[in-house]
Design an enzyme around this catalytic site. Structure first.
Site, short mmCIF file in Angstrom:
data_model
loop_
_atom_site.label_atom_id
_atom_site.label_comp_id
_atom_site.label_asym_id
_atom_site.label_seq_id
_atom_site.Cartn_x
_atom_site.Cartn_y
_atom_site.Cartn_z
N HIS A 111 1.53 -172.80 -14.17
CA HIS A 111 0.19 -173.14 -14.69
C HIS A 111 -0.76 -171.99 -14.42
O HIS A 111 -0.56 -171.18 -13.50
CB HIS A 111 -0.34 -174.43 -14.03
CG HIS A 111 -0.79 -174.25 -12.62
ND1 HIS A 111 -2.01 -173.66 -12.28
CD2 HIS A 111 -0.19 -174.54 -11.45
CE1 HIS A 111 -2.12 -173.64 -10.97
NE2 HIS A 111 -1.04 -174.14 -10.44
N TRP B 177 -10.36 -174.15 -8.77
CA TRP B 177 -10.39 -173.63 -7.39
C TRP B 177 -9.88 -172.21 -7.30
O TRP B 177 -10.29 -171.48 -6.41
CB TRP B 177 -9.59 -174.52 -6.45
CG TRP B 177 -10.38 -175.66 -5.89
CD1 TRP B 177 -11.54 -176.17 -6.39
CD2 TRP B 177 -10.08 -176.40 -4.71
NE1 TRP B 177 -11.97 -177.21 -5.61
CE2 TRP B 177 -11.09 -177.36 -4.57
CE3 TRP B 177 -9.06 -176.35 -3.77
CZ2 TRP B 177 -11.12 -178.27 -3.52
CZ3 TRP B 177 -9.08 -177.25 -2.71
CH2 TRP B 177 -10.11 -178.21 -2.60
N ASN B 178 -9.00 -171.80 -8.18
CA ASN B 178 -8.49 -170.41 -8.12
C ASN B 178 -9.69 -169.47 -8.22
O ASN B 178 -9.75 -168.47 -7.52
CB ASN B 178 -7.56 -170.10 -9.30
CG ASN B 178 -6.19 -170.76 -9.13
OD1 ASN B 178 -5.52 -171.01 -10.10
ND2 ASN B 178 -5.79 -171.06 -7.91
N ARG C 155 -2.90 -179.94 -12.82
CA ARG C 155 -2.93 -178.59 -13.38
C ARG C 155 -1.58 -178.22 -14.01
O ARG C 155 -1.53 -177.48 -15.00
CB ARG C 155 -3.37 -177.58 -12.34
CG ARG C 155 -2.56 -177.53 -11.04
CD ARG C 155 -3.34 -176.75 -10.00
NE ARG C 155 -2.62 -176.40 -8.80
CZ ARG C 155 -2.57 -177.15 -7.69
NH1 ARG C 155 -3.19 -178.34 -7.66
NH2 ARG C 155 -1.90 -176.77 -6.63
N GLU D 248 3.12 -177.91 -5.90
CA GLU D 248 2.83 -176.66 -5.19
C GLU D 248 3.17 -176.84 -3.70
O GLU D 248 3.29 -177.98 -3.22
CB GLU D 248 1.34 -176.32 -5.39
CG GLU D 248 0.84 -175.08 -4.68
CD GLU D 248 1.66 -173.84 -5.00
OE1 GLU D 248 1.19 -173.02 -5.80
OE2 GLU D 248 2.76 -173.69 -4.44
N HIS E 222 4.40 -174.71 -10.32
CA HIS E 222 3.43 -173.94 -9.52
C HIS E 222 4.08 -172.67 -8.96
O HIS E 222 5.31 -172.54 -8.93
CB HIS E 222 2.93 -174.82 -8.37
CG HIS E 222 2.40 -176.13 -8.83
ND1 HIS E 222 1.06 -176.38 -9.00
CD2 HIS E 222 3.03 -177.28 -9.17
CE1 HIS E 222 0.89 -177.62 -9.43
NE2 HIS E 222 2.08 -178.18 -9.56
#
Ligand SMILES: O=C1c2ccccc2C(=O)c2c1cc(NS(=O)(=O)c1ccccc1O)c(O)c2O
Length: 235
Positions: free
Chosen positions: A10, A15-16, A61, A88, A180
Site C-alpha cells: 500500500h 500518518w506516513n 490502508r 503490518e 504492508h
C-alpha cells in the site's frame, strides 16, 4: 501449472506524511496513497496481469489499496480473504510516536539498534493505551501481539502463506497480496532466501505490483521478482 503471485505494498497513509510509527493503528490512505493504488491497478490491467483472488490484511490502508487497484483493473468482483497475519509489523509502544519522540524517550543508541535489528522488538504496548488494538473486535479470535520484531512477523505470516495462499497458487490462480512493508518483507525473505541482516534493509516500493513466477517447488524463477513498472520501482 503453478499460478502467478503479485505483491502490492500500500502507498502513503495519512500518518506516513507525519513520519509516525503506524503498525496496527488503522489509519486510512492519503489522497496520494489512493492514487498510487489506482496506478497499480492500471499497470495490472495494461499488462494483462489479472488477479483471480486477493488476500489482504485487516487494515484499511491495505484493504482500500486492494479495492482501488482491483477496481482499476476491472477485477473488483474476485473472491477475497483477509487475515491479521498479513498485517503490518506491530510496533509496540512506538505506535503513534514520531522519530523525535522515539529519540527523546529511548535515546539514539537504542533507536539505531532497533532500526538495524531483525530480532529485537520495541517495548510492548500497554494494553488499553491510546494506540493499543487488542480490544478491537477484528482480533477477538486471536491472541494479538503487543510488539513484534521482524522475526516475529515471519513466524506469524508463514502459517497463513502455507495454508491459504499456496493452495491458490497450486490451483494455478493469479494471486494478489495487498499488504504492508514488513509483512511483504517476511514473504520476500521466505521466497528469495534473504538473510536476517539483509532483509532489514530491503524496501519494497509502494503501489507498483511486484510479479513472482514460481516453479513447482515455489521457488522464484527470477530472484526478487519483476516490477510491472521497473522505472517507477527504482525511486
Ligand atoms: O526507529 C525505527 C525502528 C524502531 C524500532 C523497530 C523498528 C524500526 C524501524 O524499522 C525503523 C525505524 C526508523 C526508521 N526511519 S526514521 O528514523 O526516519 C523514522 C522514525 C520514526 C517513524 C518513522 C520513521 O521512518 C525506519 O525507516 C525504520 O524502518
Amino acid at each position: 501449472a503453478m499460478g502467478t503471485l503479485v505483491l502490492l505494498r500500500h502507498g502513503q497513509s495519512v500518518w506516513n506524511a507525519e513520519n509516525l510509527f503506524t503498525g496496527w493503528v488503522d489509519v486510512p490512505l492519503s489522497e496520494t496513497g489512493e492514487q498510487e493504488a489506482r496506478r497499480g491497478g492500471e499497470l495490472m490491467r495494461e499488462t494483462g496481469l489479472l488477479p483471480d483472488v486477493v488476500h489482504t490484511s485487516l487494515l484499511r490502508r491495505a484493504i482500500s489499496t486492494a479495492n482501488l487497484a482491483l477496481d482499476a483493473a476491472d477485477r473488483h468482483w474476485i473472491p477475497v480473504r483477509r487475515d491479521w497475519r498479513l498485517n503490518e509489523r506491530h510496533y509496540g509502544a512506538l505506535q503513534g510516536k514520531d522519530k523525535k519522540q522515539t529519540l527523546d524517550e529511548f535515546g539514539e543508541e537504542q533507536f539505531m539498534r532497533w532500526r538495524r535489528s531483525y530480532d529485537e522488538p520495541p517495548p510492548a504496548i500497554e494494553r488499553g493505551s491510546e494506540f493499543d488494538q487488542s480490544g478491537d473486535p477484528r482480533y477477538a479470535f486471536d491472541e494479538v501481539p503487543a510488539t513484534e520484531c521482524l522475526a516475529d512477523v515471519v513466524a506469524r505470516f508463514l502459517p497463513y502463506w502455507e495454508s491459504a495462499v499456496v493452495p491458490d497458487l497450486r490451483a494455478g490462480k493469479t494471486v494478489l497480496l495487498a499488504a504492508h512493508g514488513n509483512s511483504l518483507r517476511a514473504l520476500v525473505k521466505h521466497l528469495d532466501g534473504v538473510s536476517d541482516s539483509d532483509i532489514v534493509g530491503l524496501n519494497i516500493p509502494t503501489g507498483i505490483p511486484l510479479r513472482y513466477e514460481l516453479d513447482d517447488e515455489l521457488r522464484p524463477t527470477v530472484a526478487g521478482g519483476t516490477y510491472l513498472d521497473p522505472e517507477a520501482a527504482k525511486t
